[in-house]
Scaffold this active site. Structure first.
Site, mmCIF file in Angstrom:
data_model
loop_
_atom_site.group_PDB
_atom_site.id
_atom_site.type_symbol
_atom_site.label_atom_id
_atom_site.label_comp_id
_atom_site.label_asym_id
_atom_site.label_seq_id
_atom_site.Cartn_x
_atom_site.Cartn_y
_atom_site.Cartn_z
ATOM 1 N N CYS A 418 0.806 -1.213 0.000
ATOM 2 C CA CYS A 418 0.000 0.000 0.000
ATOM 3 C C CYS A 418 0.842 1.267 0.000
ATOM 4 O O CYS A 418 0.468 2.274 -0.600
ATOM 5 C CB CYS A 418 -0.975 -0.006 1.168
ATOM 6 S SG CYS A 418 -0.190 -0.125 2.771
ATOM 7 N N HIS A 462 -2.149 0.672 7.144
ATOM 8 C CA HIS A 462 -2.486 0.974 5.759
ATOM 9 C C HIS A 462 -2.008 2.378 5.430
ATOM 10 O O HIS A 462 -1.734 3.184 6.327
ATOM 11 C CB HIS A 462 -4.014 0.869 5.589
ATOM 12 C CG HIS A 462 -4.452 0.824 4.168
ATOM 13 N ND1 HIS A 462 -3.850 0.012 3.218
ATOM 14 C CD2 HIS A 462 -5.444 1.484 3.512
ATOM 15 C CE1 HIS A 462 -4.452 0.183 2.059
ATOM 16 N NE2 HIS A 462 -5.429 1.072 2.210
ATOM 17 N N ASP A 478 -8.163 5.706 -2.047
ATOM 18 C CA ASP A 478 -7.330 4.569 -1.653
ATOM 19 C C ASP A 478 -6.878 3.849 -2.917
ATOM 20 O O ASP A 478 -7.591 2.985 -3.440
ATOM 21 C CB ASP A 478 -8.128 3.623 -0.750
ATOM 22 C CG ASP A 478 -7.239 2.518 -0.186
ATOM 23 O OD1 ASP A 478 -6.054 2.440 -0.585
ATOM 24 O OD2 ASP A 478 -7.720 1.745 0.656
#
Lengths: 662, 331
Positions: A418, A462, A478
């Site tokens: 991520c 994250h 995202d």
């Protein structure tokens, strides 16, 4: 050892010393694993030597040797830790000083000091671990140390170990009811009272306020708990649970950092919409200031000792060194900072002066083709979705060229975690002229089936992005979610999905399901422990006690004094009852009645004279009384030492038998 | 023995029991001391203060680190201290003390007062200490449940006569040594101090009686005259060891000194000395006479002890010397 000055009464018996050594090992054992190897070896050597010295009656070392050893230990600790203070070096010194104390341990008063050191060393364990099992360790160790204290205090030979341990256990058990009101009612001052050493608290992995490729993927397989959340309102959907942590604006080509320039900027205005969600977070210690909040917390209802930054991050006024519990209210829909100040816009558009030419060119291309900022965002997400981008824990190296890492990711490796996606996406947005920043935090969370709360583990760490769009403010994007699911690394999904799969099999009796249930139960207990005991601090105490009308510290102290006095009085009454004279039992009364006729003959049992001795004394001058007196004596002794109903009857008969004496 | 138990012994004769109790109480007050709850005093020891300081430092540390388990341990130790205080206090309450035997000593020797501690309760009492005011405790011991123990407390003697045991403390630091509980006790207990015999001296003047050589051997002159029951104070040399172990009191050998003429030890024979020196000289003669197994008598101004022999006689003579010019009964 008899040559030494200690008198016999002050001299510590060998057995007491060996017990002391055993208890010392028990108390320092958990520290030994944390200490440098040389020190653990030294401590064990000294302990073994001291035990041998006690058994073989060796002499204690010369004071010069002891002084040299002490200096060497200081030097060694300094060499290991770079200092002789602070939490780790301090504990290291305390342990080794305790073992050095053994080399001059001979008399009782030395041992008293050692015992106090042991109690003190016990407390230092809790700087490293406060898990539930440590309460058992605390009780066992306290009992053991107290038994040493009982043993040491007694003059002469060592007491039986069982007696000392039993008494110590009794004392500790009787202390527990007193400890509880003290724990709950003793007014807790907000710490710290003085500056804590920078290595204070438990060391944990977790999110920092910088992010480089690899930082978050390192956490991906960690089962360590970051925090727990209990929702007082219905929990938001999985995809909406973004737990906002450090915001990273500054980028140097490799690392994203929190911007120091924005620290003084004013709090942004925010318009919150949607249903308010109330929740409570129990945060494990992070040693950082950052707190976590669901996007986005209501500014008017922040917990104590916390504030919002210019980037709307919730931070604590001091680092979170111990478990911290706080309540928040968030609303899932928001418009954040519709007017972007110039300083912030500038910071959110800044790029390293050179590097990543292909990414820059691609962004400019999108900009030229797009009709608005959202079009550019969509172009980027489409790229991640359609091109063969992979989501993996083990991305290939991005090359040695520090300046072109974004290019390397976007055009060569195309696989990452991520932080790669969030970083690259934010870079692309900035290159296209859209203010953007990286947000780190946690996403999702597993619901515990036994209690109504969610666990956020380090594996839930994250990173995502926020872009500033006119009329909408900061919008969360995202980019990782855009990656096609069939390109998500299988090992990763296995690692992450283990718990989910186990959750699915909850109804069946399979091992993973059982394990899952056990883990969940343990987690439930652990959460209770964390929330109710470890998280019990200044705020919680005030909140909890104000519910029963003890909100201020005066009432707390008053209630504490009252409770402790009451409990101590109860203990005192119980002890007095046990110390009260035992009323003479029926057998004694009968025995005394049986002897009454003898008094007329001038015989009276002296207080320090046993029954047998008395009868002997009478029989010397009155052998004629042998039969009745022997019978009386035997019957009485039988009752005394056998305590049988039959013996009692025999005694009664014997008493009747003696009446005709004159 | 406590008054209550005396009263229970006479349950039906109420008046008699009341009178008995009253009398017994009068008598026992001099012999038995019971430690009441209100007379037990308690203060922290040096280690108790150290313990409190340590707990305080722990409290500061726990506050500083906001560490819940550190708080738990701190409060547990604080509670432990308070609980220990009650245990120390209860360790003394309701104990009974009674004077035991006090062997006579010669002036300048150490006198050991034996005390009988009895524990009327079910709770074992540990580490009980006896001590004089302002001095370190001398002896310590445990008393089991409903049991007795003997402890000794020693004092130096200076002068002949009765030496009063006087005020002493019964104290304890059990179980953790953080607190010291004590009580003051004064028992009607005294021991007799004989005059110190001078090392050597004059030979007794034989003018007072038909003399015999005191230091010259009386050995071989006695004749075995039989056995009698052992009495307290008999010399161990005279015990008839073969009689021991049978279900009867030990016997001692008796000798008749018919062959030995009587010896009178006379105060008037020592005119040149002051009172104490005379008494010391007489004490020496008494011991010499005893060692020689000579039948002897003692003449003091206003007192005369008829010639006899044996340990009882020696004790009577030495006691007369010890109490010369003083009250005959213990203070």
């Amino acid at each position: 050892m008899s040559k030494h000055a200690a008198t016999a009464a002050e001299h510590l018996p060998q057995r007491s010393l060996l017990r002391l050594l055993a208890v010392m090992l028990l108390v320092i054992a958990p520290h030994l694993l944390r200490l440098p190897a040389w020190e653990a070896a030294l401590v064990l050597t000294i302990t073994t030597w001291r035990a041998a010295a006690a058994l073989r009656q060796w002499r204690m070392p010369h004071p010069l040797i002891k002084a040299a050893l002490t200096l060497a230990v200081f030097a060694g600790v300094f060499a290991t830790y770079g200092r002789v203070w602070g939490q780790n070096a301090g504990v290291a010194l305390l342990v080794v000083m305790l073992s050095l104390k053994l080399t001059e341990l001979r008399e009782r008063r030395d041992v008293m000091v050692t015992v106090f050191l042991l109690y003190f060393l016990l407390v230092t364990h809790f700087l490293y671990s406060q898990e539930l099992w440590t309460i058992a360790y605390l009780l066992i160790s306290t009992t053991a140390i107290t038994a040493v204290l009982i043993d040491v205090h007694h003059e002469g030979d060592a007491r039986p170990a069982r007696m000392a341990l039993r008494l110590a256990g009794t004392l500790v058990l009787q202390s527990l009811p007193l400890m509880l009101p003290m724990f709950v009612l003793f007014p807790r001052l907000p710490g710290p009272l003085w500056t804590l050493p920078d290595d204070a608290g438990t060391s944990r992995s977790g999110l920092g306020d910088t992010m480089s490729p690899g930082d978050i993927s390192r956490l991906a397989l960690s089962d360590e708990i970051a925090f727990r959340v209990r929702f007082l309102d219905p929990a938001p959907a999985d995809r909406d649970r973004y737990w906002r942590g450090p915001l990273l604006t500054d980028f140097d080509g490799i690392t994203w950092r929190a911007s120091q320039r924005l620290a003084r900027a004013p709090l942004p205005e925010v318009r919150l919409e949607g249903p308010a969600v109330r929740y409570e977070i129990t945060l494990e210690p992070t040693r950082q200031n950052g707190l976590f909040a669901l996007d986005l917390p209501v500014a008017g209802r922040l917990p104590e000792r916390s504030r919002l930054t210019a980037e709307y991050q919730l931070v604590s006024t001091e680092p979170v060194r111990e478990l911290r519990r706080y309540s928040l209210v968030s609303q899932p829909r928001y418009r954040l900072q519709l007017q972007l100040p110039d300083a912030l816009r500038e910071a959110a558009l800044a790029l390293p002066p050179r590097g990543n030419p292909r990414a820059q060119a691609l962004a400019k291309q999108w900009r030229a083709d797009a009709s608005g900022d959202m079009d550019v965002v969509r172009s980027a997400l489409t790229l991640f979705h359609n091109d063969p981008f992979a989501y993996t824990l083990a991305p290939p190296s991005l090359g040695r060229d520090d300046g072109d890492r974004i290019d390397a990711f976007l055009f060569t490796t195309r696989s990452g975690y991520c932080e790669h996606y969030a970083g690259a996406f934010t870079f692309l947005m900035r290159a296209a002229g859209i203010p953007a920043r990286v947000v780190t935090g946690y996403a999702g969370g597993d619901r515990n089936p036994f209690g109504d709360w969610y666990v956020l583990r380090q594996a839930n760490a994250h990173a995502w992005s926020e872009v500033w769009i006119a009329e909408q403010g900061w919008v969360r994007v995202d980019p990782t979610a855009a990656v096609s699911p069939d390109r998500v690394d299988r090992s990763l999904s296995q690692a992450r999905g283990l718990r989910d799969k186990a959750a699915a099999g909850l109804g069946k009796l399979d091992w993973s399901g059982l394990r899952y249930r056990l883990e969940s139960t343990w987690d439930w207990i652990d959460a209770r422990w964390n929330g109710m005991v470890l998280g019990y601090g200044t705020d919680q105490q005030r909140e909890f006690l104000s519910r029963i009308g003890l909100g201020d510290w005066q009432s707390m102290l008053l209630a504490l004094t009252g409770t402790v006095t009451l409990l101590l009085t109860a203990l005192g009454v119980a002890l007095m009852r046990r110390a009260a004279p035992v009323p003479p039992d029926a057998a004694l009364l009968l025995w005394q009645r049986g002897l009454r006729p003898l008094r007329k003959l001038g015989f009276q049992q002296r207080p320090d004279e046993g029954a047998r001795d008395f009868v002997q004394r009478v029989l010397v001058t009155r052998p004629d009384l042998t039969e009745p007196l022997r019978r009386l004596l035997q019957a009485y002794l039988r009752v005394r030492y056998e305590s049988e109903a039959a013996a009692m009857r025999e005694l009664e008969a014997a008493v009747r038998n003696i009446q005709p004496v004159r | 023995m406590k008054p209550q138990s005396a009263a229970r012994r006479l349950p039906r004769r109420w008046i008699g029991s009341r009178i008995d109790a009253w009398v017994l109480r009068r008598v026992q007050r001099q012999h038995v001391a019971v430690v009441p709850r209100s007379r037990v005093y308690i203060l922290p020891t040096r280690f108790g203060y150290g313990f409190a300081l340590m707990t305080l430092v722990m409290l500061l540390g726990a506050t500083n680190y906001s560490n819940s388990m550190a708080f738990a341990l701190t409060f547990l130790l604080a509670a432990l201290g308070l609980v220990c205080m009650h245990h120390t206090h209860a360790n003394l309450v309701n104990l009974q003390l009674r004077g035991g035997q006090v062997e006579p000593v010669y002036a300048g020797e150490t006198m050991h007062f034996e005390l009988l501690l009895s524990n009327p309760s079910r709770r074992i009492r540990h580490d009980l200490q006896l001590g004089w005011p302002r001095l370190a405790p001398q002896s310590s011991g445990d008393v089991g449940a409903a049991a007795q123990t003997r402890l000794k407390i020693s004092a130096p003697t200076l002068r002949r006569g009765w030496q009063d045991c006087g005020l002493f403390s019964l104290s304890t630091e059990f179980p953790l040594g953080l607190f010291r509980a004590w009580t003051w006790i004064e028992l009607d207990l005294a021991g007799l101090v004989y005059p110190l015999p001078i090392d050597a001296g004059l030979k007794p003047d034989r003018s007072g009686g038909a003399g015999g050589d005191v230091s010259g051997g009386g050995d071989g002159q006695e004749e075995f005259a039989g056995l009698r029951a052992y009495r307290a104070g008999d010399s161990l040399r005279l015990v008839h060891w073969k009689s021991l172990g049978k279900a009867q009191p030990p016997m001692v050998k008796q000798f008749s000194d018919s062959a030995s003429p009587e010896l009178w030890l006379d105060w008037a024979a020592l005119p040149a000395l002051d009172i104490e020196a005379r008494l010391s000289q007489l004490a020496r003669w008494v011991l010499d006479a005893q060692a020689a197994h000579v039948v002897f008598g003692l003449r003091l101004p206003g007192a005369e002890i008829a010639p006899a022999s044996g340990d009882d006689h020696v004790h009577a003579c030495l006691a007369a010397l010890a109490l010369f010019g003083a009250k005959p009964s213990p203070p």
